[in-house]
Enzyme design. Sequence first.
Site, PDB file in Angstrom:
ATOM      1  N   GLY A  57       0.881  -1.337   0.170  1.00 33.95           N
ATOM      2  CA  GLY A  57       0.018  -0.269   0.027  1.00 33.95           C
ATOM      3  C   GLY A  57       0.675   1.269   0.137  1.00 33.95           C
ATOM      4  O   GLY A  57       1.988   1.220   0.508  1.00 33.95           O
ATOM      5  N   SER A  58       0.272   2.408  -0.719  1.00 32.86           N
ATOM      6  CA  SER A  58       1.179   3.522  -0.608  1.00 32.86           C
ATOM      7  C   SER A  58       0.896   4.168   0.825  1.00 32.86           C
ATOM      8  O   SER A  58      -0.002   3.789   1.781  1.00 32.86           O
ATOM      9  CB  SER A  58       0.430   4.601  -1.719  1.00 32.86           C
ATOM     10  N   GLY A  59       1.526   5.262   1.036  1.00 32.46           N
ATOM     11  CA  GLY A  59       1.560   6.105   2.140  1.00 32.46           C
ATOM     12  C   GLY A  59       2.681   5.975   3.160  1.00 32.46           C
ATOM     13  O   GLY A  59       2.781   6.398   4.267  1.00 32.46           O
ATOM     14  N   HIS A  60       3.796   4.895   2.930  1.00 28.64           N
ATOM     15  CA  HIS A  60       4.773   4.652   3.846  1.00 28.64           C
ATOM     16  C   HIS A  60       6.147   5.147   2.879  1.00 28.64           C
ATOM     17  O   HIS A  60       7.028   4.649   3.340  1.00 28.64           O
ATOM     18  CB  HIS A  60       4.833   3.020   3.542  1.00 28.64           C
ATOM     19  N   LYS A 108       5.633  -7.769   2.522  1.00 28.96           N
ATOM     20  CA  LYS A 108       5.672  -7.160   4.070  1.00 28.96           C
ATOM     21  C   LYS A 108       4.043  -8.112   4.651  1.00 28.96           C
ATOM     22  O   LYS A 108       3.332  -8.383   3.852  1.00 28.96           O
ATOM     23  CB  LYS A 108       4.990  -5.933   4.318  1.00 28.96           C
ATOM     24  N   ASP A 113      -1.519  -8.227   0.918  1.00 26.72           N
ATOM     25  CA  ASP A 113      -0.295  -8.380   0.404  1.00 26.72           C
ATOM     26  C   ASP A 113      -0.094  -9.952   0.333  1.00 26.72           C
ATOM     27  O   ASP A 113       0.521 -10.012  -1.045  1.00 26.72           O
ATOM     28  CB  ASP A 113       0.968  -7.490   1.103  1.00 26.72           C
ATOM     29  N   HIS A 222      -0.097   1.276   9.734  1.00 26.42           N
ATOM     30  CA  HIS A 222      -1.260   1.699   9.398  1.00 26.42           C
ATOM     31  C   HIS A 222      -2.236   2.321  10.433  1.00 26.42           C
ATOM     32  O   HIS A 222      -3.305   2.558  10.372  1.00 26.42           O
ATOM     33  CB  HIS A 222      -2.116   0.588   8.569  1.00 26.42           C
TER      34      HIS A 222
END
Lengths: 336, 336
Positions: A57-60, A108, A113, A222
């Site tokens: 996921g994006s945001g990391h 991860k 995922d 998250h």
Amino acid sequence: MKKIMNAAADIVRESCEGFAVAHADLVKLNHDPLFLYRADLATQGERPKVALISGGGSGHEPLHAGYIGRGMLSAACPGEVFTSPVPEQMLGAIKATAGQGGALLVVKNYTGDVMNFELAAELAAAEGLEVQSVVIGDDVAVQDSTWTAGRRGVGGTVLLEKIAGAAAEQGASLAEVKQVAEGVMAGVRSMGLALSGATVPAAGKPNFTLTENEIELGVGIHGEPGRERAQMRVADQLIDALLGPIVADLALKRGEEVIALTNGMGGTPLLELYVAHRHLCRQLEGQGVRVARHLVGNYVTSLDMQGMSVTLLRASSEQLRLWDAPVVTPALRWGL
Amino acid sequence: MKKIMNAAADIVRESCEGFAVAHADLVKLNHDPLFLYRADLATQGERPKVALISGGGSGHEPLHAGYIGRGMLSAACPGEVFTSPVPEQMLGAIKATAGQGGALLVVKNYTGDVMNFELAAELAAAEGLEVQSVVIGDDVAVQDSTWTAGRRGVGGTVLLEKIAGAAAEQGASLAEVKQVAEGVMAGVRSMGLALSGATVPAAGKPNFTLTENEIELGVGIHGEPGRERAQMRVADQLIDALLGPIVADLALKRGEEVIALTNGMGGTPLLELYVAHRHLCRQLEGQGVRVARHLVGNYVTSLDMQGMSVTLLRASSEQLRLWDAPVVTPALRWGL
């Protein structure tokens, strides 16, 4: 919520486009399916035998696309914010970058995922490509969580991608690169804490809120709950609260060496991270553990969350050699 | 306010200690007076002819200490948060690093800094050291401000330190390095905006507050007021609001080349900065201006402020050559 974005639905794609423009010397963007890959692979005709591919996921950010380049990842697949990418993205990345020795997928440990990377590996195998996976779960905070069966994958991912990427760059086989990755997994542990929640663009408000005296100890990237909603305390005590469980879980002993990452969650200034890192090093040295290599900064983030995490890898001399090997990526760069 | 610190009075010193431990291969810390300097100067016996020295209030990390190293700064003097360092610090840094050609001081245009660096230069001259200064004021937002007579020094400082640092590394004389620095100053302009205030540790609360629909357009890196308290808008329009005044002030023309920095104020995620950078590049290319080099990230920050700034340098081929020269510092590293 104020965010520097146009529409929330476009933030990942537009950010990838800006990233590809800014780092055109290192990275190329494939639009559909969405993935990013090493710019030098197409032209040099000398791919590493084994491609190292990750995503999530994006945001990391800078995870994962920031680690694409010589000596680290061959490709990365960004999902929507805090959402797994889909198998079509991984399949595209594998086909675009796999070497004669195949590809290793770095996953991860989050349910979505794991499922999607597994499916991608099967699709790639059906096309005759050799693909193996490693699933990283380095977070000692909780055993299972709202997003995971088993430990979550967090800051250790950067160390794994660097060290396994160096092995791949040096021409190791798929079995060898996988063994190097598993060696990192065996010796790396992390734990984090939050001073604030993170705001997912599409949600428009923080994923949790804390009072002026609270922290979330053991938070996930998250915003998943950790071990406890605890009292705020001074920096040295915050580090102690993260270091204790990590050192115990690793059973670190006097005379051993570690690579230490003091990682910001995105909204915490460097000024504060270095205060934390100071105490981290003092504590470890006091226990007879040598900090052989240091990394301080925002390497695995959670949007605008304020907070930090600590990652330690019990490092062998071979792992230190691979750590020191040249790396040329947007977010990690040395030796060349 | 929650901050990862022990006592507010100790945050700068402790952060410098953590920084020096993390980057011991590149930087050494002098405790009293407090300054940081290149670790290789003592041992290699081959100082650049001219030392490039900067400094200023803390809270803008990685500026300035993050830019110490081969090809950039010889030393940096950190003041307390948002407070000028004192002349004793600069004098110590000059004496520790000045080459046979002397030292050039890079001063951001704030009243306290200008005064203290001037005094330090006089003290150094009294000891027979050759010292020159440049005062950078690249912020087009306001003419004078609460902290400044004349334009404020902001993001352009990084570009100046990189380019003048390369000239110094290559053995240029003091007059030549100063000329290179003045060349950057002539062609660099910046403007920033805030989505939130910043919290100074000793103050304990944000230096200003904005509603959910407000931004501070033209904000300074200490939270100084800008041009107006304006309405929040989408990313592309935010960039337009920054780019317009910069392009106008530079009188950028079709066919010219720039180095573009999209800079985060500390609390804004990379995900958002790249969305902004995407539009910045499109707008410039649409105007026939080529973005020859890119820098995106948190390079000149304001503690935990959410927001961004844009810096453009109209770059000559000689400036691009110096930009591309090897640099090995904690926060900027390429080419070696």
